[in-house]
Design an enzyme around this catalytic site. Structure first.
Site, PDB file in Angstrom:
ATOM      1  N   LYS A  22       1.172   4.074  -7.428  1.00  0.00           N
ATOM      2  CA  LYS A  22       0.240   5.018  -6.785  1.00  0.00           C
ATOM      3  C   LYS A  22       0.451   5.074  -5.278  1.00  0.00           C
ATOM      4  CE  LYS A  22      -4.245   3.824  -5.692  1.00  0.00           C
ATOM      5  NZ  LYS A  22      -4.652   4.167  -4.337  1.00  0.00           N
ATOM      6  N   ASN A  23       0.447   3.909  -4.637  1.00  0.00           N
ATOM      7  CA  ASN A  23       0.452   3.925  -3.175  1.00  0.00           C
ATOM      8  C   ASN A  23       1.811   4.300  -2.591  1.00  0.00           C
ATOM      9  OD1 ASN A  23      -2.255   3.448  -3.131  1.00  0.00           O
ATOM     10  ND2 ASN A  23      -2.093   1.247  -2.784  1.00  0.00           N
ATOM     11  N   CYS A 117     -11.918   4.866  -1.262  1.00  0.00           N
ATOM     12  CA  CYS A 117     -12.788   3.763  -1.681  1.00  0.00           C
ATOM     13  C   CYS A 117     -13.499   3.159  -0.480  1.00  0.00           C
ATOM     14  CB  CYS A 117     -11.956   2.686  -2.370  1.00  0.00           C
ATOM     15  SG  CYS A 117     -11.365   3.181  -3.976  1.00  0.00           S
ATOM     16  N   ARG A 122     -13.147   1.166   7.679  1.00  0.00           N
ATOM     17  CA  ARG A 122     -11.709   1.372   7.502  1.00  0.00           C
ATOM     18  C   ARG A 122     -11.212   2.272   8.636  1.00  0.00           C
ATOM     19  NH1 ARG A 122     -10.219   2.551   1.311  1.00  0.00           N
ATOM     20  NH2 ARG A 122      -8.160   1.916   2.039  1.00  0.00           N
ATOM     21  N   ASP A 305      -5.733  -5.632  -3.500  1.00  0.00           N
ATOM     22  CA  ASP A 305      -5.957  -4.690  -4.612  1.00  0.00           C
ATOM     23  C   ASP A 305      -5.975  -5.376  -5.980  1.00  0.00           C
ATOM     24  OD1 ASP A 305      -6.122  -2.698  -2.757  1.00  0.00           O
ATOM     25  OD2 ASP A 305      -4.070  -1.984  -3.037  1.00  0.00           O
ATOM     26  N   ARG A 397      -8.530   7.488 -10.753  1.00  0.00           N
ATOM     27  CA  ARG A 397      -7.782   7.751  -9.521  1.00  0.00           C
ATOM     28  C   ARG A 397      -6.464   6.989  -9.503  1.00  0.00           C
ATOM     29  NH1 ARG A 397     -10.644   6.260  -4.388  1.00  0.00           N
ATOM     30  NH2 ARG A 397      -8.451   6.439  -3.883  1.00  0.00           N
TER      31      ARG A 397
HETATM   32  N1  EPU Z   1      -6.901  -1.342   9.976  1.00  0.00           N
HETATM   33  C1  EPU Z   1      -7.334  -1.188  11.273  1.00  0.00           C
HETATM   34  N2  EPU Z   1      -6.989  -0.054  11.945  1.00  0.00           N
HETATM   35  C2  EPU Z   1      -6.211   0.907  11.381  1.00  0.00           C
HETATM   36  C3  EPU Z   1      -5.777   0.749  10.064  1.00  0.00           C
HETATM   37  C4  EPU Z   1      -6.143  -0.401   9.384  1.00  0.00           C
HETATM   38  O1  EPU Z   1      -8.031  -2.042  11.820  1.00  0.00           O
HETATM   39  O2  EPU Z   1      -5.923   1.907  12.061  1.00  0.00           O
HETATM   40  C5  EPU Z   1      -7.266  -2.557   9.235  1.00  0.00           C
HETATM   41  C6  EPU Z   1      -8.184  -2.241   8.055  1.00  0.00           C
HETATM   42  O3  EPU Z   1      -9.531  -2.152   8.461  1.00  0.00           O
HETATM   43  C7  EPU Z   1      -7.926  -3.390   7.126  1.00  0.00           C
HETATM   44  C8  EPU Z   1      -6.441  -3.691   7.365  1.00  0.00           C
HETATM   45  O4  EPU Z   1      -6.118  -3.083   8.623  1.00  0.00           O
HETATM   46  O5  EPU Z   1      -8.675  -4.481   7.530  1.00  0.00           O
HETATM   47  C9  EPU Z   1      -5.506  -3.176   6.292  1.00  0.00           C
HETATM   48  O6  EPU Z   1      -5.710  -1.799   6.088  1.00  0.00           O
HETATM   49  P1  EPU Z   1      -4.506  -0.838   5.689  1.00  0.00           P
HETATM   50  O7  EPU Z   1      -4.378   0.196   6.745  1.00  0.00           O
HETATM   51  O8  EPU Z   1      -3.306  -1.650   5.353  1.00  0.00           O
HETATM   52  O9  EPU Z   1      -5.080  -0.166   4.401  1.00  0.00           O
HETATM   53  P2  EPU Z   1      -4.920   1.324   3.960  1.00  0.00           P
HETATM   54  O10 EPU Z   1      -3.625   1.893   4.457  1.00  0.00           O
HETATM   55  O11 EPU Z   1      -6.166   2.065   4.257  1.00  0.00           O
HETATM   56  C10 EPU Z   1      -3.617   0.758   1.784  1.00  0.00           C
HETATM   57  C11 EPU Z   1      -3.773   1.067   0.329  1.00  0.00           C
HETATM   58  C12 EPU Z   1      -4.969   0.315  -0.219  1.00  0.00           C
HETATM   59  C13 EPU Z   1      -4.751  -1.180   0.021  1.00  0.00           C
HETATM   60  C14 EPU Z   1      -4.470  -1.463   1.492  1.00  0.00           C
HETATM   61  C15 EPU Z   1      -4.101  -2.906   1.780  1.00  0.00           C
HETATM   62  C16 EPU Z   1      -2.909   3.296   0.150  1.00  0.00           C
HETATM   63  C17 EPU Z   1      -3.171   4.733  -0.049  1.00  0.00           C
HETATM   64  N3  EPU Z   1      -3.957   2.496   0.159  1.00  0.00           N
HETATM   65  O12 EPU Z   1      -4.818   1.176   2.405  1.00  0.00           O
HETATM   66  O13 EPU Z   1      -4.994   0.574  -1.613  1.00  0.00           O
HETATM   67  O14 EPU Z   1      -5.906  -1.877  -0.344  1.00  0.00           O
HETATM   68  O15 EPU Z   1      -3.382  -0.634   1.954  1.00  0.00           O
HETATM   69  O16 EPU Z   1      -2.952  -3.272   1.082  1.00  0.00           O
HETATM   70  O17 EPU Z   1      -1.771   2.874   0.256  1.00  0.00           O
HETATM   71  C18 EPU Z   1      -5.957   0.684  -3.738  1.00  0.00           C
HETATM   72  O18 EPU Z   1      -4.865   1.047  -4.178  1.00  0.00           O
HETATM   73  O19 EPU Z   1      -6.919   0.372  -4.476  1.00  0.00           O
HETATM   74  C19 EPU Z   1      -6.163   0.629  -2.295  1.00  0.00           C
HETATM   75  C20 EPU Z   1      -7.353   0.581  -1.750  1.00  0.00           C
END
Ligand code: EPU
Length: 418
Positions: A22-23, A117, A122, A305, A397
């Site tokens: 998915k990701n 989610c 975030r 995850d 999803r």
């Molecule tokens: N963070 C910041 N600032 C930013 C971005 C992130 O402080 O600008 C922090 C977040 O608050 C968090 C950490 O960095 O504490 C990690 O967040 P990340 O940006 O890595 O998460 P994401 O890109 O929003 C993706 C996956 C999530 C998965 C996370 C962590 C996708 C579409 N989503 O989210 O997937 O949990 O990385 O590996 O790739 C899922 O599949 O169920 C899911 C939620």
């Protein structure tokens, strides 16, 4: 709204094939629109997030056609607008990749603040910091993120958190920036590497993906490509845990065992027999298993995850397990639902203390997000009586054909259409 009804205590056995990640898929679909050409994406998972993205880019003038069930042709030669409204993106977090993709290709993007989610704050400050370092001006007006640049110029960006989203988004914008961009403290998750490989297959120059430092040398344009998405590490992990909780014997096929190492190691520590092949892992368990402690970390650590699914498993193990959530600040919201099934879990801030019980029992529960829903299914598979799970839209999803796959393994699960 649909519900899933599970009559548990059936030992899972047999084989299950894992879908594309998915990701990776949600990033790669949006990377494809940077090409101004035709891309063919193979091994696409059949999930709502993918359908939602296809609808979003179709509304922007991208032509998307399924060649077969798992292969999508994306023709982005006639994009008519570079803006995506709240209606289009509210359901999914990954819509933020439109920012990097459109900024890279058109030097402007307007995308609604993302939904997805809810597990605490975030922020997307690191994405914005990266775009600004490359020369873009970014503002937030009435819920829309607006990014513009006369030109993008390579720069060094140090990420305060090794964010998956920020790493991929900055990579996108940097593909067309003049000179070299360095992303320091980059995320190393398999889907980051897969997205970089796809960009390279279109003619981008991205080096170092999978390490802390990614270097992107800007190019003038990209060309179309045919690319196969990697298997879904989290879907695979979910089935491995499902097999373990039922004391099952399941071969999880079409995976990259290396991506599963943190989970395989934990399951082995709990007493599960893990046998690895080139592209499969066999999971065989005798229950009850032994409790362990788990801390979520960025890759190659234990993935956040799989945290809810692991907590569900620990709720039926012998002893007390401690689970620390290090990535998100509020990702234990589902615990109340597991406790409704008889689990004994106490949460204190980012720590869950799970006292194993000898039996979970049936009840009506609600999925609070995608992986929380997966955890409830896993608990339902071993609970005595019927577990009815509401809010199945979250599960859809990210998990394709979940009832079919579980039924083929011997589970008693049915969907009631709402
Ligand atoms: N963070 C910041 N600032 C930013 C971005 C992130 O402080 O600008 C922090 C977040 O608050 C968090 C950490 O960095 O504490 C990690 O967040 P990340 O940006 O890595 O998460 P994401 O890109 O929003 C993706 C996956 C999530 C998965 C996370 C962590 C996708 C579409 N989503 O989210 O997937 O949990 O990385 O590996 O790739 C899922 O599949 O169920 C899911 C939620």
């Amino acid at each position: 709204m649909d519900k899933l009804i599970i009559t548990g205590q059936k030992r899972l056995h047999g084989e299950v094939a894992i879908s594309g990640a998915k990701n990776a898929a949600v990033a790669i679909i949006l990377a494809a629109i940077m090409a101004n050409d035709v891309c063919i994406i193979e091994n696409l998972p059949h999930i709502e997030d993918v359908e939602c993205l296809i609808e979003t880019i179709t509304n922007m003038g991208v032509k998307c056609d399924y060649i077969d069930k798992y292969t999508l042709r994306i023709d982005s030669r006639n994009i008519t607008n570079s803006s995506a409204t709240y209606e289009a993106v509210k359901k999914m977090r990954a819509s933020y990749y439109l920012l990097g993709a459109l900024l890279g290709r058109f030097k402007k993007a307007e995308v609604s603040l993302p939904g997805g989610c809810d597990f605490g704050s975030r922020p997307i400050d690191q994405h914005i910091k990266g775009f600004e370092a490359l020369g873009a001006t970014v503002s937030i007006e009435q819920g829309m993120i607006i990014a513009n640049a006369d030109k993008l110029v390579g720069a060094t960006v140090y990420l305060d958190a090794a964010s998956v989203g920020a790493t991929i988004n900055i990579m996108f914008a940097a593909v067309f920036a003049k000179g070299t961009t360095i992303i320091d403290n980059a995320a190393k998750e398999p889907h980051v590497v897969d997205t970089a490989n796809f960009l390279n297959s279109m003619g981008a120059i991205v080096k170092g993906a999978g390490t802390d430092v990614i270097r992107i040398t800007g190019v003038e344009k990209l060309h179309g490509s045919t690319y196969m998405i990697i298997p879904d590490q989290i879907e695979a992990g979910t089935y491995m845990i499902a097999a373990a909780i039922t004391g099952g014997d399941v071969r999880v096929n079409n995976i990259i065992p290396k991506h599963m190492e943190s989970l395989s190691a934990k399951l082995a520590e709990m007493g599960v027999e893990i046998v690895e092949g080139d592209d499969f892992i066999n999971v065989k368990a005798n229950i009850p298993l032994k409790s362990v402690n788990v801390k979520t970390m960025v890759y190659p650590g234990f993935p956040t995850d799989l945290q809810p699914q692991m907590v569900a498993l620990l709720s039926t193990c012998k002893g007390v397990g401690l689970v620390t959530e290090n990535i998100f600040d509020n990702r234990f919201q589902y615990v109340n639902e597991l406790n409704r099934l008889g689990a004994l879990i106490v949460v204190e801030d980012r720590l869950a203390v799970i006292e194993g019980v000898t039996e979970l029992s049936g009840a009506e529960v609600m999925a609070t997000d995608l992986r929380a829903g997966a955890a409830l299914i896993i608990a339902g598979l071993i609970a005595k009586g019927k577990v009815t799970i509401g809010n199945v839209k979250y599960i859809d999803r990210g998990y394709g054909y979940i009832e079919e796959k579980l039924r083929a393994l011997g589970a008693d699960i049915e969907r009631i259409k709402g």
